[in-house]
Write an enzyme that holds these catalytic residues in place. Structure first.
Site, PDB file in Angstrom:
ATOM      1  N   CYS A   5     -43.338  31.317  44.581  1.00  8.98           N
ATOM      2  CA  CYS A   5     -42.673  30.943  43.326  1.00  8.98           C
ATOM      3  C   CYS A   5     -43.618  30.214  42.372  1.00  8.98           C
ATOM      4  O   CYS A   5     -43.774  30.601  41.208  1.00  8.98           O
ATOM      5  CB  CYS A   5     -41.435  30.097  43.607  1.00  8.98           C
ATOM      6  SG  CYS A   5     -41.736  28.512  44.433  1.00  8.98           S
ATOM      7  N   HIS A  38     -38.734  25.087  44.600  1.00 10.08           N
ATOM      8  CA  HIS A  38     -38.700  26.410  43.984  1.00 10.08           C
ATOM      9  C   HIS A  38     -38.673  26.246  42.473  1.00 10.08           C
ATOM     10  O   HIS A  38     -38.096  25.283  41.954  1.00 10.08           O
ATOM     11  CB  HIS A  38     -37.462  27.190  44.431  1.00 10.08           C
ATOM     12  CG  HIS A  38     -37.476  28.630  43.990  1.00 10.08           C
ATOM     13  ND1 HIS A  38     -38.281  29.580  44.569  1.00 10.08           N
ATOM     14  CD2 HIS A  38     -36.803  29.268  42.996  1.00 10.08           C
ATOM     15  CE1 HIS A  38     -38.087  30.751  43.976  1.00 10.08           C
ATOM     16  NE2 HIS A  38     -37.198  30.586  43.017  1.00 10.08           N
ATOM     17  N   ASN A  72     -38.573  34.663  38.349  1.00  5.53           N
ATOM     18  CA  ASN A  72     -39.228  33.924  39.425  1.00  5.53           C
ATOM     19  C   ASN A  72     -39.701  34.892  40.500  1.00  5.53           C
ATOM     20  O   ASN A  72     -39.401  36.076  40.467  1.00  5.53           O
ATOM     21  CB  ASN A  72     -38.281  32.902  40.031  1.00  5.53           C
ATOM     22  CG  ASN A  72     -37.187  33.538  40.886  1.00  5.53           C
ATOM     23  OD1 ASN A  72     -36.813  33.014  41.922  1.00  5.53           O
ATOM     24  ND2 ASN A  72     -36.632  34.671  40.462  1.00  5.53           N
TER      25      ASN A  72
END
Length: 232
Positions: free
Chosen positions: A141, A193, A205
């Site tokens: 990520c 994240h 993402n």
């Protein structure tokens, strides 16, 4: 014998159930000669960026990296031992953030936003790879965020937890395209994240299940949402 088999099966299931996106942040583990992995890549990248050349950021803590660490420690009045613990990381992050680009004029900022979103969308479908920072190997990520911004002349910290420390805090109601959005899958508020906000309630993402993809910030994502930062 049956009890042992059941126990082994339970342990395997437990290991497989751990979140794939969880990762250590630079400073969580002592780094020294012989250390390897994404934390070493981040260390080498930051040292090179602030002027302490350690060569290619290959994720291998060798003698050249040790020399760079010692030079950095010496220049910043730290204990000179060539090992990277919390104090060295704290000082390195401080120097690194001080060298980040200043706020751009509004017109240039909008151009940057458009370019960043365009760059990000080019990589839809690229697979997820823990520690990955390029389309050829895959992205995790924060590696995806780091790469997209780097392609547009903006250098961010390598991991999501550190990316959450840069720029300006933005409320959910005031999100704008190009903002970084952060989440905590662990549910304890610790960032693990992140992605890039596209506008219209969507962000892009690199997820462990689908790779680079676009999600709507619906009920689930709101439940793990931590905050947002504006870096352009």
């Amino acid at each position: 014998m049956k009890k042992k088999i059941v126990l082994v099966f339970f342990l395997i299931c437990l290991m497989l159930s751990l979140p794939a996106t969880a990762k250590a942040s630079l400073g969580d583990v002592l780094l020294k000669v012989g250390s390897r992995g994404p934390d070493v890549v981040e260390l080498q990248t930051k040292l090179n960026y602030v002027g302490f050349n350690v060569g290619k950021a290959d994720g291998i803590f060798g003698n050249m990296t040790k020399e760079g660490v010692m030079n950095f420690q010496r220049a910043n009045s730290l204990a000179v031992d060539g090992k990277v613990g919390p104090m060295t990381v704290k000082s390195l992050n401080k120097v690194y953030l001080q060298k980040q680009p200043q706020t751009l004029p509004q017109a240039q900022t909008q151009n940057n936003v458009n370019s960043i979103l365009s760059t990000a969308k080019q990589y839809i479908g690229v697979r997820y790879q823990w520690g990955g920072t390029s389309p050829s190997t895959g992205f995790d990520c924060s590696g995806f965020v780091y790469y997209v911004f780097k392609q547009n002349g903006i250098t961010l910290p390598r991991v999501s937890r550190d990316q959450y420390t840069v720029g300006t805090k933005v409320s959910f109601e005031n999100l704008q395209p190009g903002d970084l959005v952060f989440f905590s899958f662990s549910g304890n508020g610790v960032v693990d994240h992140d992605g890039i906000y596209l506008g219209g309630g969507q962000f892009i993402n690199s997820s462990s299940s689908k790779g680079v993809t676009i999600y709507t910030i619906g009920p689930y994502w709101k439940s793990v949402y931590v905050g947002a930062r504006r870096v352009i």
